[in-house]
Design a protein around this motif. Structure first.
Motif, short mmCIF file in Angstrom:
data_model
loop_
_atom_site.label_atom_id
_atom_site.label_comp_id
_atom_site.label_asym_id
_atom_site.label_seq_id
_atom_site.Cartn_x
_atom_site.Cartn_y
_atom_site.Cartn_z
N GLN A 1 0.82 -1.21 0.00
CA GLN A 1 0.00 0.00 0.00
C GLN A 1 0.86 1.27 0.00
OE1 GLN A 1 -3.28 0.22 -0.57
NE2 GLN A 1 -3.03 -1.99 -0.91
N GLN B 1 0.45 3.89 -3.03
CA GLN B 1 0.05 5.26 -2.72
C GLN B 1 1.11 6.27 -3.14
OE1 GLN B 1 -1.04 5.36 1.44
NE2 GLN B 1 -2.51 3.69 1.19
N ARG C 1 0.42 9.30 -6.01
CA ARG C 1 0.69 10.73 -5.80
C ARG C 1 1.65 11.30 -6.84
NH1 ARG C 1 1.39 8.82 -0.41
NH2 ARG C 1 3.66 9.12 -0.58
#
Length: 458
Positions: free
Chosen positions: A100, A104, A108
């Motif tokens: 994760q 993530q 971004r």
């Protein structure tokens, strides 16, 4: 599935979710290598963009000054990649937390989450595979037997789509000549050789019928062959199920009527999945619960592809067997004489001479292998051994039926000497349905429906 732009960069977990030794995170898109490189510190001190395609590089994924994980990054430069785009695959440690954190980080920094099946959808849109091959990818992932794996692999290699494509091209050539005739309708000329066209239509009909017929086998390969185990109470149905499964799946008792509901389980025999259904013993009863179980037993007989009718070897049940065959004339019914370990030699010799029963002792395992061989023979899987093309997809089956219907109309038009403009309509219809299979004819709704059933990351 929504219709996003396919010029952006997508990311997803390509390996199974959860904890494991490693996990693979896949990025695809025009900037996939650049995005991975922006957060990758290679041990070799060489920038990923300067590396050759199909190479693997060791280093750290970093977020600013924070090291998130030690990883291997594989790079594949388009068009020589799975999706036809630039692709990077990051092999990280299999902690869900690490997975994760990495996903993530890239969300971004230029990526969005991939939709279900979007990597394979991009492969299709970029010409890396046709639609039937793309669907075979999902079938390959879902395959749970040797046979289903073999069929999916053959389709993914293009065996099915190549045959459809060849037929479509030949039909398209004749269709072009028929259409040309329409431009010269006032001159009453024929550009398409009607004799050759009729031969082509006959050949297409033969191929379509063969593929349509193969769906019966393809369906059981994909979903398993349902086999109902039926008989009177206490003849050993549950013991037989346990013997076939090689485990204590069903409760075994000398008390008649122990099984009051169906008990199901699945095993692979010779690469084919069989779904065995142990049913309640069939008899006259006033017990309401048992009666419900007996009614369900008859329902399972109706649904089953094969029926194993179990009898006690010491009993003559020829009348009951005849009644069952009369009630279900289209069913493949295998009569099994159980408990041969408990009968005398004259009775055993009689059963052997009759050769109408498979003789077993479910308790001791005698005759179980012969029963399995019989099941394989009756499942009619010969096309697998011959490497024939087998249709397993409902969408393909429906398109083949519609294409055949259109071809039959063309043949009728030929025999009735109907005008070319009317015949051309049915030819276009056949071409449309053949094109639906490979994706030469497709819509956003069709693609959305197909790829939404894929797993995320594929």
């Amino acid at each position: 599935m929504s219709s996003p732009s396919y010029n952006d960069n997508i990311i997803a977990l390509a390996s199974a979710a959860g904890t494991g030794a490693i996990a693979i995170i896949r990025i695809s898109g025009p900037d996939a290598i650049e995005i991975a490189a922006s957060k990758f510190q290679p041990y070799a001190k060489k920038h990923l963009l300067d590396q050759k395609s199909h190479t693997i590089h060791l280093g750290h994924i970093v977020d600013g000054k924070t090291i998130l994980d030690k990883v291997l990054v594989s790079i594949f430069k388009g068009p020589n990649s799975y999706t036809g785009e630039n692709v990077t695959e990051i092999s990280c440690h299999g902690s869900p937390y690490i997975q994760q954190q990495l996903i993530q980080l890239f969300l971004r920094n230029g990526c969005r989450m991939a939709n279900a099946g979007e990597f394979t959808l991009r492969a299709f849109l970029n010409g890396k595979m046709d639609l039937s091959q793309a669907e075979a990818v999902a079938d390959l992932i879902a395959s749970d037997s040797e046979a289903s794996h073999q069929v999916a692999l053959q389709q993914m290699r293009g065996g099915f789509s190549n045959e459809i494509q060849a037929l479509r091209e030949e039909l398209l050539n004749f269709a072009s000549l028929i259409e040309l005739e329409l431009d010269f309708s006032q001159e009453d000329v024929e550009f398409a050789d009607r004799t050759q066209f009729e031969l082509l239509l006959n050949r297409i009909t033969e191929v379509l019928e063969r593929l349509i017929d193969s769906f019966a086998l393809g369906n059981v390969i994909k979903n398993g062959i349902p086999v109902a185990i039926v008989g009177e109470p206490n003849v050993g149905k549950s013991t037989l199920l346990n013997a076939l499964l090689n485990e204590e799946r069903a409760i075994v008792s000398s008390i008649a009527g122990t099984t009051r509901d169906t008990v199901e389980d699945q095993i692979s025999i010779g690469g084919i999945n069989f779904r065995f259904i142990d049913t309640a013993g069939i008899r006259d009863t006033t017990d309401q619960v048992e009666q419900i179980g007996i009614e369900r037993a008859f329902e399972k007989i109706a649904q089953a592809a094969l029926v194993l009718y179990l009898v006690d070897a010491c009993m003559d049940k020829s009348q009951e067997i005849a009644q069952l065959r009369q009630k279900y004339p289209d069913k493949k019914i295998v009569v099994i004489a159980n408990k041969i370990d408990g009968i005398d030699q004259p009775r055993l010799a009689q059963l052997q001479r009759d050769n109408t029963h498979i003789l077993i002792s479910a308790k001791h395992g005698d005759g179980i292998e012969r029963l399995k061989e019989t099941l394989l023979t009756l499942s009619n899987t010969g096309a697998l051994g011959k490497n024939d093309i087998i249709v397993t997809n409902n969408r393909h089956y429906d398109a083949l039926l519609k294409a055949l219907e259109a071809i039959q109309k063309v043949k009728e038009a030929m025999s009735d000497d109907i005008a070319s403009d009317l015949m051309a309509i049915d030819i276009r219809e056949a071409l449309f349905h053949l094109g639906e299979i490979t994706g030469q004819v497709s819509t956003d709704d069709l693609l959305g429906n197909i790829f939404s059933n894929f797993c995320i990351g594929k």
